[in-house]
Design an enzyme around this catalytic site. Structure first.
Site, mmCIF file in Angstrom:
data_model
loop_
_atom_site.group_PDB
_atom_site.id
_atom_site.type_symbol
_atom_site.label_atom_id
_atom_site.label_comp_id
_atom_site.label_asym_id
_atom_site.label_seq_id
_atom_site.Cartn_x
_atom_site.Cartn_y
_atom_site.Cartn_z
ATOM 1 N N ASN A 12 -7.351 53.864 27.890
ATOM 2 C CA ASN A 12 -6.342 52.672 27.345
ATOM 3 C C ASN A 12 -5.364 53.228 27.612
ATOM 4 O O ASN A 12 -4.252 52.581 27.793
ATOM 5 C CB ASN A 12 -6.540 52.068 25.949
ATOM 6 C CG ASN A 12 -6.336 53.118 25.002
ATOM 7 O OD1 ASN A 12 -6.325 54.476 25.035
ATOM 8 N ND2 ASN A 12 -6.014 52.776 23.351
ATOM 9 N N LYS A 130 -22.598 58.478 33.842
ATOM 10 C CA LYS A 130 -21.555 58.669 34.306
ATOM 11 C C LYS A 130 -20.547 57.146 35.185
ATOM 12 O O LYS A 130 -21.003 56.843 35.463
ATOM 13 C CB LYS A 130 -20.405 59.332 34.308
ATOM 14 C CG LYS A 130 -18.890 59.456 34.501
ATOM 15 C CD LYS A 130 -17.752 59.631 33.654
ATOM 16 C CE LYS A 130 -17.157 59.568 33.401
ATOM 17 N NZ LYS A 130 -16.412 58.599 31.839
ATOM 18 N N LYS A 215 -14.711 63.992 31.090
ATOM 19 C CA LYS A 215 -13.030 63.943 31.060
ATOM 20 C C LYS A 215 -12.805 65.290 29.254
ATOM 21 O O LYS A 215 -12.017 65.742 29.447
ATOM 22 C CB LYS A 215 -11.720 62.725 30.684
ATOM 23 C CG LYS A 215 -11.561 62.097 30.281
ATOM 24 C CD LYS A 215 -10.670 61.697 29.208
ATOM 25 C CE LYS A 215 -10.719 61.191 28.440
ATOM 26 N NZ LYS A 215 -11.742 60.341 27.964
#
Ligand SMILES: Nc1ncnc2c1ncn2[C@@H]1O[C@H](COP(=O)(O)OP(=O)(O)O)[C@@H](O)[C@H]1O
Ligand SMILES: NC(=O)OP(=O)(O)O
Length: 314
Positions: A12, A130, A215
């Site tokens: 976000n 993923k 990440k």
């Protein structure tokens, strides 16, 4: 004493509902402002890293829509590099502006396109997990599967279905040894975005592989390699809870790394969302004896003022 912090930005921080470049740049400007309390008024060296899951999938879709002979789609490592460069560029501009607004603009912000070493025998290459790109409803699945028969699709943490690709664990951020002088110069560094471009050893060099690295795991590896004092993982939601979303949910404030490892072993955290963040934070604390905090972007000011957030301590 100079404090060094690695900050991992959640989805976000970049993309809310509008995937246009303009909206993502705007979101990053808001994010950069929210991060200013981390460096304002104290001696802090900061490395910022970010995801690329939605962007890498969206860019691939754009490429797949082109003429496959005259203008072929690039492999996933190259598309990863493109999104790392693109988001890194937006992020650098956003921080340059925010730092200037706060009188912190002595040195340029540096955004590096970096590679992450993975093991070519990592079992993740045989088990795609993923999620990338847009979400699809259950009703859209047959159409998507007919259009892209080679894609694997999976339900993503109760939010819909997405394409999934292999996500090997990061072993090393190739360029990390070069970061200390950049940070010591006073530059804010953006690195390992999108987990970094996944590469394996190839003779005297490296070659890219088709994957997208998580990440949060690469942020933990980056924090370890730059000898950060703290890893700060900023998520969409906020702090970590046990029994999340249930009437008996329990907020986790300060938790020992041993206790958090027990919770992971007991599978107390959701697989596609909070699970990898907690696992990444725990691995950083276990390897370094330093602190990792998981909280929301909106809570950064309280984190700086009161240390609020879920803290994993040695
Ligand atoms: N145990 C938990 N505690 C807190 N949040 C959780 C938990 N399990 C799942 N979540 C969800 O995980 C989300 C964060 O993961 P995600 O949205 O995938 O991360 P990112 O911010 O990196 O995009 C939170 O917004 C929350 O909805
Ligand atoms: N590469 C990566 O983990 O991206 P997201 O956080 O956007 O999924």
């Amino acid at each position: 004493m100079v404090r060094r912090i690695v900050v991992a930005l959640g989805g976000n921080a970049i993309l809310t509902t509008d995937p246009s470049a303009q909206a993502q740049k705007k979101a990053l400007e808001v994010t950069a402002e929210q991060l200013m309390p981390l460096i304002e008024g104290n001696d802090t060296e900061m490395v910022v890293t970010h995801g690329n899951g939605p962007q890498v999938g969206n860019l691939l879709l754009q490429q797949l829509a082109a003429d496959s002979e005259k203008n072929p789609a690039m492999p996933l490592d190259s598309v990863g590099a493109m999104t790392q460069g693109e988001i890194g560029f937006w992020t650098a501009q956003a921080f340059t502006r925010a730092m200037a607004n706060h009188g912190l603009s002595a040195y340029p912000v540096i955004s590096a396109v970096t590679q992450t070493l993975v093991d070519e025998n990592d079992p993740a290459f045989k088990d795609a997990t993923k999620p990338i790109g847009p979400f699809y409803t259950e009703e859209q699945l047959p159409e998507i599967q007919a259009q892209f028969p080679e894609w694997e699709l999976m339900e993503d943490a109760g939010r819909g279905y997405r394409r999934v690709v292999p996500s090997p664990k990061p072993l090393e951020i190739i360029e990390a040894k070069a970061f200390a002088p950049i940070l010591a110069s006073g530059s804010l560094l953006i690195a390992s975005g999108g987990g970094g471009i996944p590469v394996v050893k190839d003779g005297n060099g490296y070659k890219g592989v088709e994957a997208v690295i998580d990440k949060d795991f690469s942020a933990a590896k980056l924090a370890e390699m730059v000898e950060a004092d703290e890893l700060l993982i900023l998520t969409n939601g906020g702090d970590v809870f046990l029994n999340y979303g249930k009437p008996d949910q329990v907020h986790l404030d300060t938790v020992s790394v041993a206790q958090m490892r027990t919770y992971i072993d007991e599978q107390r955290f959701a697989k596609g969302s909070m699970g990898p963040k907690v696992e990444a934070a725990v691995s950083f604390v276990e390897r370094t004896g330093k602190i990792a905090t998981i909280t929301s972007l909106d809570n950064v000011e309280n984190f700086v003022k009161f240390g609020s957030g879920t803290k994993i301590v040695p």
